[in-house]
Design an enzyme around this catalytic site. Sequence first.
Site, PDB file in Angstrom:
ATOM      1  N   ARG A 171     -83.591  16.418 -56.866  1.00 41.52           N
ATOM      2  CA  ARG A 171     -84.638  16.243 -55.844  1.00 41.52           C
ATOM      3  C   ARG A 171     -85.001  14.777 -55.621  1.00 41.52           C
ATOM      4  O   ARG A 171     -86.091  14.437 -55.197  1.00 41.52           O
ATOM      5  CB  ARG A 171     -85.879  17.081 -56.183  1.00 41.52           C
ATOM      6  CG  ARG A 171     -85.554  18.574 -56.305  1.00 41.52           C
ATOM      7  CD  ARG A 171     -86.759  19.473 -56.346  1.00 41.52           C
ATOM      8  NE  ARG A 171     -87.624  19.359 -55.192  1.00 41.52           N
ATOM      9  CZ  ARG A 171     -87.416  19.900 -53.990  1.00 41.52           C
ATOM     10  NH1 ARG A 171     -86.323  20.577 -53.768  1.00 41.52           N
ATOM     11  NH2 ARG A 171     -88.290  19.762 -53.027  1.00 41.52           N
ATOM     12  N   LEU A 172     -84.043  13.894 -55.884  1.00 39.44           N
ATOM     13  CA  LEU A 172     -84.228  12.453 -55.633  1.00 39.44           C
ATOM     14  C   LEU A 172     -83.658  12.131 -54.250  1.00 39.44           C
ATOM     15  O   LEU A 172     -82.774  11.300 -54.092  1.00 39.44           O
ATOM     16  CB  LEU A 172     -83.544  11.629 -56.731  1.00 39.44           C
ATOM     17  CG  LEU A 172     -83.986  11.956 -58.166  1.00 39.44           C
ATOM     18  CD1 LEU A 172     -83.173  11.149 -59.176  1.00 39.44           C
ATOM     19  CD2 LEU A 172     -85.475  11.680 -58.327  1.00 39.44           C
TER      20      LEU A 172
END
Length: 193
Positions: A171-172
């Site tokens: 989720r970066l």
Amino acid sequence: MTHDPFALFDAWYAEARASEPNDSNAMALATADAEGRPSVRMVLLKGHGRDGFVFYTNREGRKAGELAANPHAALLFHWKSLRRQIRIEGAVTLASDAESDAYFATRSRDSQLGAWASDQSRPLDARATFEARFAAMETRFAGQDVPRPPFWGGYRVVPERIEFWQDRAHRLHERRLFLPDGAGGWSEGLLYP
């Protein structure tokens, strides 16, 4: 890496057209009424360029009423297989009659007849009523080209904000935001995921 949001849109859209199994031109269209109550639905992108992103619809339906009361909208393209999305926000203007006529002429005959037969977004007592109206339009326009209904046409979302979102591990995600620079171009920045 391009710093032109329209060139980047073209590149991502071309990839989506090549890889998405259905309706790569589908986009969520969010509008709000005069009281600010939001509404969202899927529509199809039918034209785009530096002047905006175009879709077509019945100009007497719910979305048209909302756009008349509050001529701003947001678009969202989500291409799950590419793990990408593009968000576009801006003012909305009407496409010209000539542009609407030209696009309407490319639609299938049944789609053209359906535009005449439908009171879009209004209550329908039974499917048979719509089918009867469609049959009546087949009779009305038998043996001739179907003209564009006067209540049907295009809308153009003129972008004031364009965001490109790319999925990343853990989720970066990567988020690139483009805003008008005040000199006819666009400035680019990043947003935290």
